[in-house]
Design an enzyme around this catalytic site. Structure first.
Site, PDB file in Angstrom:
ATOM      1  N   HIS A  62      30.844  60.892  25.722  1.00 38.96           N
ATOM      2  CA  HIS A  62      30.028  62.049  25.351  1.00 38.96           C
ATOM      3  C   HIS A  62      29.888  62.945  26.570  1.00 38.96           C
ATOM      4  O   HIS A  62      30.274  62.573  27.687  1.00 38.96           O
ATOM      5  CB  HIS A  62      28.645  61.605  24.841  1.00 38.96           C
ATOM      6  CG  HIS A  62      27.922  60.649  25.729  1.00 38.96           C
ATOM      7  ND1 HIS A  62      27.514  60.974  27.005  1.00 38.96           N
ATOM      8  CD2 HIS A  62      27.545  59.356  25.546  1.00 38.96           C
ATOM      9  CE1 HIS A  62      26.910  59.934  27.535  1.00 38.96           C
ATOM     10  NE2 HIS A  62      26.921  58.918  26.684  1.00 38.96           N
TER      11      HIS A  62
HETATM   12  P1  TYD Z   1      23.954  56.246  25.180  1.00 31.45           P
HETATM   13  O1  TYD Z   1      23.544  57.225  26.225  1.00 31.45           O
HETATM   14  O2  TYD Z   1      24.751  56.764  24.024  1.00 31.45           O
HETATM   15  O3  TYD Z   1      24.756  55.050  25.843  1.00 31.45           O
HETATM   16  P2  TYD Z   1      26.145  55.076  26.628  1.00 31.45           P
HETATM   17  O4  TYD Z   1      26.446  56.489  26.969  1.00 31.45           O
HETATM   18  O5  TYD Z   1      25.928  54.224  27.825  1.00 31.45           O
HETATM   19  O6  TYD Z   1      27.174  54.468  25.733  1.00 31.45           O
HETATM   20  O7  TYD Z   1      22.641  55.512  24.660  1.00 31.45           O
HETATM   21  C1  TYD Z   1      22.713  54.395  23.802  1.00 31.45           C
HETATM   22  C2  TYD Z   1      21.447  54.361  22.976  1.00 31.45           C
HETATM   23  O8  TYD Z   1      20.321  54.212  23.836  1.00 31.45           O
HETATM   24  C3  TYD Z   1      21.222  55.636  22.170  1.00 31.45           C
HETATM   25  O9  TYD Z   1      20.688  55.253  20.908  1.00 31.45           O
HETATM   26  C4  TYD Z   1      20.171  56.383  22.924  1.00 31.45           C
HETATM   27  C5  TYD Z   1      19.399  55.284  23.634  1.00 31.45           C
HETATM   28  N1  TYD Z   1      18.868  55.724  24.937  1.00 31.45           N
HETATM   29  C6  TYD Z   1      17.511  55.923  25.094  1.00 31.45           C
HETATM   30  O10 TYD Z   1      16.706  55.753  24.165  1.00 31.45           O
HETATM   31  N2  TYD Z   1      17.036  56.322  26.321  1.00 31.45           N
HETATM   32  C7  TYD Z   1      17.860  56.525  27.364  1.00 31.45           C
HETATM   33  O11 TYD Z   1      17.393  56.893  28.487  1.00 31.45           O
HETATM   34  C8  TYD Z   1      19.276  56.332  27.188  1.00 31.45           C
HETATM   35  C9  TYD Z   1      20.238  56.551  28.308  1.00 31.45           C
HETATM   36  C10 TYD Z   1      19.733  55.924  25.954  1.00 31.45           C
END
Ligand code: TYD
Length: 145
Positions: A62
């Site tokens: 992303h």
């Molecule tokens: P995401 O940022 O998509 O993970 P990655 O990029 O590491 O694959 O986040 C995964 C899930 O966690 C998504 O549902 C959002 C949640 N999240 C939070 O609630 N707070 C946060 O600070 C972060 C980074 C993610």
């Protein structure tokens, strides 16, 4: 120490950079630290970490509209793939005394996590799902403007 594969000379990509952190070497064990706007160019609003990643899994895929971030391999190693919509670069992180600064507006994916690796992410923003661009085609459109 680390592998830095810059696959292009595209100037935009140069905004992403490895930043060396202070390292206080001590026989009792080393110590490193980070201060907002001193070692990294933003105020730290949020800290999160990624751990217990199963072999072969990847994270990210992303871009962020506003979030600037700094990623450190506190333990183990992993690769951060960066894409500015035209060019791609890979940074391999494997030491706790430097990290990768990524401004807003880059597609990024983290992969090739070693066993027991720990990725620390310092963010310039509080969490907001609205700040994410999770669709790659949508990301490319933002780059055409
Ligand atoms: P995401 O940022 O998509 O993970 P990655 O990029 O590491 O694959 O986040 C995964 C899930 O966690 C998504 O549902 C959002 C949640 N999240 C939070 O609630 N707070 C946060 O600070 C972060 C980074 C993610």
């Amino acid at each position: 120490m680390f592998v830095y594969l810059c696959l292009t000379n595209f100037s935009r990509m140069q905004d992403c950079k490895l930043i060396q952190l202070p390292k206080i070497v001590d026989n009792r064990g080393n110590l490193s630290f980070i201060e907002s706007n001193k070692h990294i160019p933003f105020d730290i609003k949020r800290v999160y970490w990624i751990y217990d990643v199963p072999g072969g899994e990847f994270r990210g895929s992303h871009a962020f509209k506003e979030q600037n971030e700094f990623i450190i391999a506190l333990s183990g190693s992993f690769d951060v793939h960066i894409d500015d919509g035209k060019q791609k670069t890979v940074f391999s992180l494997n030491r706790s005394y430097y990290g990768l600064y990524i401004p807003a507006g880059y597609w990024r994916q983290i992969e090739n996590f070693s066993t027991n690796s720990l990725a620390l992410v310092l963010s310039s923003t509080n969490f907001s799902e609205k700040d994410y661009i999770r669709n790659y085609e949508e990301f490319l459109k933002t780059k055409q403007a």
